[in-house]
Design a protein around this motif. Structure first.
Motif, PDB file in Angstrom:
ATOM      1  N   GLU A   1       6.687  -0.011  -8.929  1.00 19.52           N
ATOM      2  CA  GLU A   1       6.252   1.383  -8.865  1.00 19.52           C
ATOM      3  C   GLU A   1       4.785   1.544  -9.252  1.00 19.52           C
ATOM      4  OE1 GLU A   1       7.905   5.540 -10.550  1.00 19.52           O
ATOM      5  OE2 GLU A   1       9.330   3.861 -10.492  1.00 19.52           O
ATOM      6  N   ASP A   2       4.335   0.743 -10.222  1.00 27.75           N
ATOM      7  CA  ASP A   2       2.938   0.886 -10.659  1.00 27.75           C
ATOM      8  C   ASP A   2       1.962   0.047  -9.832  1.00 27.75           C
ATOM      9  OD1 ASP A   2       3.686  -1.586 -11.557  1.00 27.75           O
ATOM     10  OD2 ASP A   2       3.150  -1.244 -13.663  1.00 27.75           O
ATOM     11  N   PHE A   3       2.455  -0.595  -8.786  1.00 30.02           N
ATOM     12  CA  PHE A   3       1.567  -1.276  -7.835  1.00 30.02           C
ATOM     13  C   PHE A   3       0.721  -0.197  -7.164  1.00 30.02           C
ATOM     14  CE2 PHE A   3       0.220  -3.270  -3.951  1.00 30.02           C
ATOM     15  CZ  PHE A   3       0.089  -4.613  -4.265  1.00 30.02           C
ATOM     16  N   LEU A   4      -0.593  -0.449  -7.011  1.00 31.99           N
ATOM     17  CA  LEU A   4      -1.480   0.572  -6.443  1.00 31.99           C
ATOM     18  C   LEU A   4      -1.806   0.276  -4.989  1.00 31.99           C
ATOM     19  CD1 LEU A   4      -4.310   1.174  -9.100  1.00 31.99           C
ATOM     20  CD2 LEU A   4      -2.483   2.765  -8.427  1.00 31.99           C
ATOM     21  N   PHE A   5      -1.498   1.214  -4.121  1.00 36.40           N
ATOM     22  CA  PHE A   5      -1.942   1.110  -2.737  1.00 36.40           C
ATOM     23  C   PHE A   5      -3.090   2.095  -2.516  1.00 36.40           C
ATOM     24  CE2 PHE A   5       2.202  -0.870  -1.857  1.00 36.40           C
ATOM     25  CZ  PHE A   5       1.815  -1.869  -0.972  1.00 36.40           C
ATOM     26  N   GLY A   6      -4.171   1.607  -1.969  1.00 37.03           N
ATOM     27  CA  GLY A   6      -5.314   2.492  -1.758  1.00 37.03           C
ATOM     28  C   GLY A   6      -6.104   2.115  -0.527  1.00 37.03           C
ATOM     29  N   ALA A   7      -7.323   2.623  -0.476  1.00 38.26           N
ATOM     30  CA  ALA A   7      -8.266   2.258   0.575  1.00 38.26           C
ATOM     31  C   ALA A   7      -9.662   2.334  -0.031  1.00 38.26           C
ATOM     32  CB  ALA A   7      -8.138   3.194   1.778  1.00 38.26           C
ATOM     33  N   ALA A   8     -10.627   1.749   0.681  1.00 39.61           N
ATOM     34  CA  ALA A   8     -11.935   1.527   0.066  1.00 39.61           C
ATOM     35  C   ALA A   8     -13.095   1.943   0.963  1.00 39.61           C
ATOM     36  CB  ALA A   8     -12.071   0.049  -0.296  1.00 39.61           C
ATOM     37  N   THR A   9     -14.227   2.161   0.303  1.00 43.52           N
ATOM     38  CA  THR A   9     -15.527   2.335   0.963  1.00 43.52           C
ATOM     39  C   THR A   9     -16.566   1.735   0.005  1.00 43.52           C
ATOM     40  OG1 THR A   9     -16.056   4.435  -0.122  1.00 43.52           O
ATOM     41  CG2 THR A   9     -14.881   4.591   1.966  1.00 43.52           C
TER      42      THR A   9
ATOM     43  N   SER B   1       3.152 -14.397  -7.788  1.00 44.73           N
ATOM     44  CA  SER B   1       1.760 -13.949  -7.912  1.00 44.73           C
ATOM     45  C   SER B   1       1.717 -12.600  -8.629  1.00 44.73           C
ATOM     46  CB  SER B   1       1.146 -13.811  -6.508  1.00 44.73           C
ATOM     47  OG  SER B   1      -0.051 -13.069  -6.567  1.00 44.73           O
ATOM     48  N   ASP B   2       0.745 -12.466  -9.560  1.00 41.62           N
ATOM     49  CA  ASP B   2       0.623 -11.226 -10.330  1.00 41.62           C
ATOM     50  C   ASP B   2      -0.332 -10.255  -9.625  1.00 41.62           C
ATOM     51  OD1 ASP B   2       0.719  -9.310 -12.295  1.00 41.62           O
ATOM     52  OD2 ASP B   2      -0.375 -10.478 -13.797  1.00 41.62           O
ATOM     53  N   THR B   3      -0.068  -9.984  -8.354  1.00 39.91           N
ATOM     54  CA  THR B   3      -0.912  -9.073  -7.582  1.00 39.91           C
ATOM     55  C   THR B   3      -0.468  -7.634  -7.845  1.00 39.91           C
ATOM     56  OG1 THR B   3      -1.271 -10.771  -5.920  1.00 39.91           O
ATOM     57  CG2 THR B   3      -1.745  -8.517  -5.260  1.00 39.91           C
ATOM     58  N   ARG B   4      -1.447  -6.791  -8.190  1.00 46.16           N
ATOM     59  CA  ARG B   4      -1.121  -5.450  -8.702  1.00 46.16           C
ATOM     60  C   ARG B   4      -1.620  -4.294  -7.853  1.00 46.16           C
ATOM     61  NH1 ARG B   4      -2.241  -6.272 -15.210  1.00 46.16           N
ATOM     62  NH2 ARG B   4      -0.896  -8.106 -15.420  1.00 46.16           N
ATOM     63  N   GLY B   5      -2.385  -4.619  -6.812  1.00 45.66           N
ATOM     64  CA  GLY B   5      -2.878  -3.519  -5.993  1.00 45.66           C
ATOM     65  C   GLY B   5      -3.427  -4.029  -4.673  1.00 45.66           C
ATOM     66  N   TYR B   6      -3.529  -3.124  -3.696  1.00 46.33           N
ATOM     67  CA  TYR B   6      -3.963  -3.478  -2.353  1.00 46.33           C
ATOM     68  C   TYR B   6      -4.794  -2.329  -1.790  1.00 46.33           C
ATOM     69  CZ  TYR B   6      -3.535  -4.462   2.689  1.00 46.33           C
ATOM     70  OH  TYR B   6      -3.792  -4.703   4.014  1.00 46.33           O
ATOM     71  N   PHE B   7      -6.030  -2.639  -1.402  1.00 47.37           N
ATOM     72  CA  PHE B   7      -6.932  -1.624  -0.858  1.00 47.37           C
ATOM     73  C   PHE B   7      -7.313  -1.991   0.566  1.00 47.37           C
ATOM     74  CE2 PHE B   7      -7.116  -1.157  -5.327  1.00 47.37           C
ATOM     75  CZ  PHE B   7      -7.395   0.184  -5.576  1.00 47.37           C
ATOM     76  N   LEU B   8      -7.006  -1.088   1.483  1.00 45.50           N
ATOM     77  CA  LEU B   8      -7.399  -1.318   2.865  1.00 45.50           C
ATOM     78  C   LEU B   8      -8.893  -1.076   3.019  1.00 45.50           C
ATOM     79  CD1 LEU B   8      -4.715   0.383   5.068  1.00 45.50           C
ATOM     80  CD2 LEU B   8      -5.527  -1.968   5.228  1.00 45.50           C
ATOM     81  N   TRP B   9      -9.527  -1.956   3.753  1.00 48.01           N
ATOM     82  CA  TRP B   9     -10.896  -1.702   4.182  1.00 48.01           C
ATOM     83  C   TRP B   9     -10.804  -1.303   5.625  1.00 48.01           C
ATOM     84  CZ3 TRP B   9     -15.317  -1.477   1.452  1.00 48.01           C
ATOM     85  CH2 TRP B   9     -16.518  -1.341   2.188  1.00 48.01           C
ATOM     86  N   SER B  10     -11.157  -0.076   6.017  1.00 47.96           N
ATOM     87  CA  SER B  10     -11.776   0.886   5.134  1.00 47.96           C
ATOM     88  C   SER B  10     -11.069   2.223   5.304  1.00 47.96           C
ATOM     89  CB  SER B  10     -13.264   1.020   5.468  1.00 47.96           C
ATOM     90  OG  SER B  10     -13.430   1.203   6.868  1.00 47.96           O
ATOM     91  N   MET B  11     -11.316   3.109   4.380  1.00 47.79           N
ATOM     92  CA  MET B  11     -10.667   4.408   4.442  1.00 47.79           C
ATOM     93  C   MET B  11     -11.051   5.149   5.722  1.00 47.79           C
ATOM     94  SD  MET B  11     -11.388   7.811   3.400  1.00 47.79           S
ATOM     95  CE  MET B  11     -10.271   8.969   4.112  1.00 47.79           C
TER      96      MET B  11
END
Ligand code: NAG
Ligand code: NAG
Ligand code: NAG
Ligand code: NAG
Ligand code: NAG
Ligand code: NAG
Length: 501
Positions: free
Chosen positions: A30-38, A426-436
């Protein structure tokens, strides 16, 4: 040959088919972060507005013809409220952006620009109001031009003090609201691209097949820049821990670009070349960060051109990253280079001749087993550090075609690979798509785009339109998209990432 002893077991490449089960957002913690980036220069525009001064990127002439550069870009500086609404619509849990050093502190050192400060405070507030967590990168290729002119930027140790002072302002002003900091973006590609190959600002190199540089030294400068980058990161990180962390409760990390690397053939030579390539690309920065020194293979090959850490510096750098920020797009085959450092042109050193290997792109699509192998390598070689995937995505020609099916396929296959790696420890905690949204790109200008939103750069209003990938991602994030099971063909991995230290 102590360094290569880990590779003494011969392993044949056998192609296997594996399988990913169907999955949804709920398969991640639940606390895994999904986002996007610039990043600042690519999104903000407003290059000479409200007191910002130029960065090295502003004046740089890139390979692609894009005369307007990031002068206006997406005009995020004026349109940030509109864009945060789009992020909310996407259901982003976090947004990764960077701070323009020369907007916050014009000329790099000295007084703060109140309007620059206000912009970042407004942006952060807008994100938090919409329930989106800010993930902030301090440095994304945009050194204040003034510091480049004054003392040569990252090639000079003076950068350590100035970078730390800039970071101090950011922690003090934004740190109550920012829990995740990255000091320096993809430091390995930065050092190689800017100081060995010359295709990234400030564009220094001896001469390469890509660019004629007016100045530089590819045999020494990438190593000097990387050394100063590590020391500047460590200095900022130590400052954060001493002065801010107990109150602000955030964490601070470093970031590198990580290819998947895989031997081109099952020959011993290609296998050793793959190990060496991994040392040069990733170990170069990660070994000091985690263990306090450069990989043995680099010390041996680069010799006196590789700076040396004093004992005190080694202690400062070691353990200075709370997590690793990983930028991953694709996987390459690696083949022993036909021109080695010592044979043909002994005086013509540059990063890739030192590395002594050729990399062969497999393609530009997602290579899920390559992504998994990267995460497995990081887990096994660096004591399973916490990881945030800071960038991952697919470039396509910039086009108003909104049906970006290939991007959707890329993203779901990448997320599936990441889920496999997490399930394998793997202790992967978040994923950011490039790009928003579509951005001004570092090398390709406005020709290639990665965005979830299309931006019409010919439109004075820079209209944004959602692509198929935007509605796919929002569906995935709200839990209504179920990604179908996939079969994955991959060479049996002997990409163990075994350390050569
Ligand atoms: C680069 O630096 C090395 C080591 O200082 C020196 O031997 C070499 O001549 C320099 N090359 C150029 C092109 O300036
Ligand atoms: C991706 O690869 C395909 C096939 O190799 C090629 O046709 C396409 O132009 C590439 N796209 C980009 C954006 O490089
Ligand atoms: C992308 O653009 C390039 C150059 O303009 C062109 O050659 C190529 O065919 C385009 N690719 C696609 C998939 O439209
Ligand atoms: C899963 O983790 C184990 C132990 O860390 C490792 O040996 C194995 O190669 C990993 N599997 C994959 C597919 O990465
Ligand atoms: C982009 O904007 C220009 C200028 O406003 C307009 O003529 C064009 O139709 C727009 N393109 C798309 C795909 O909306
Ligand atoms: C989830 O997102 C999709 C795609 O944006 C949207 O069509 C759907 O209405 C959303 N469903 C819920 C329950 O929010």
């Amino acid at each position: 040959m102590k360094a290569f002893s880990v590779l003494s077991i011969y392993v044949a490449i056998v192609f296997l088919t594996s399988h990913t089960d169907a999955f949804t957002r709920d398969d991640f913690p639940e606390d895994f972060l999904f986002g996007a980036a610039t990043s600042a220069y690519q999104w903000e525009g407003a290059a000479d507005v409200d007191g910002r001064t130029p960065s090295v990127w502003d004046g740089f002439t890139p390979i692609a013809d894009n005369k307007d550069k990031g002068y206006i870009a997406c005009d995020g500086y004026h349109k940030y409220k509109e864009d945060v609404k789009l992020m909310k619509k996407l259901g982003l849990e976090a947004f990764r952006f960077s701070i323009s050093w020369s907007r916050l502190i014009p000329n790099g050192r000295g007084p703060i620009n109140p309007k620059g400060l206000q912009f970042y405070k407004n942006l952060i507030k807008e994100l938090l109001t919409h329930g989106i967590e800010p993930h902030v990168t301090l440095y994304h290729y945009d050194l204040p031009q003034a510091l480049e002119d004054e003392y040569g930027g990252w090639l000079n140790r003076k950068i350590i003090e100035d970078f730390t002072a800039f970071a101090d302002v950011c922690f003090r002003e934004f740190g109550d609201d920012v829990k995740l900091w990255i000091t320096i973006n993809e430091a390995n590609v930065f050092a190689i691209g800017a100081y060995s190959q010359g295709f990234l600002p400030p564009g220094r190199c001896s001469t390469t097949k890509y660019v004629k540089c007016s100045t530089g030294n590819s045999s020494t400068e990438p190593y000097i820049a990387a050394h100063n980058i590590l020391l500047a990161h460590a200095s900022a990180s130590n400052l954060y821990r001493l002065k801010y962390k107990s109150k602000q409760r955030g964490s601070i990390g470093f970031s590198i670009y990580a290819y998947g690397f895989f031997p081109y053939t099952n020959s011993k030579e290609d296998e050793i070349a793959t190990q060496r390539t991994t040392d040069f690309f990733s170990g170069w920065l990660l070994k000091p960060l985690v263990f306090g020194d450069y990989p043995d293979s680099m010390k041996r090959i680069v010799g006196t051109r590789l700076p040396v850490f004093s004992e005190e510096e080694s202690e400062q750098v070691k353990g200075s990253s709370d997590f690793l920020g990983i930028i991953h797009y694709t996987t390459m085959y690696v083949r022993k280079s036909t021109t080695t450092t010592s044979s043909i042109l002994p005086r013509d050193h540059e990063f890739f001749t030192d590395m002594g290997a050729e990399t062969i792109p497999i393609g530009n699509q997602s290579i899920p087993w390559g992504f998994e192998s990267v995460l497995d390598y990081l887990k096994q070689s660096y004591d399973n550090p916490p990881i945030y995937i800071l960038e991952n995505g697919l470039a396509t020609n910039h086009s108003s075609t909104l049906q970006d099916t290939e991007r959707v396929e890329y993203i779901q296959s990448s997320i599936g690979a990441m889920l496999n790696a997490i399930r394998n420890g793997s202790d992967t905690r978040g994923y950011f798509l490039w790009s928003m949204i579509d951005l001004y790109e570092l090398v390709a200008g406005y020709k290639l785009s990665f965005g979830l939103y299309y931006v019409n750069f010919s439109d004075p209003g820079l209209e944004r339109s959602p692509k198929l990938s935007a509605s796919w991602y929002s569906g995935f994030l709200n839990g209504t998209v179920v990604v179908a099971p996939q079969d994955i063909t991959h060479p049996q991995s002997h990409f163990s990432g075994s350390s050569s230290m």
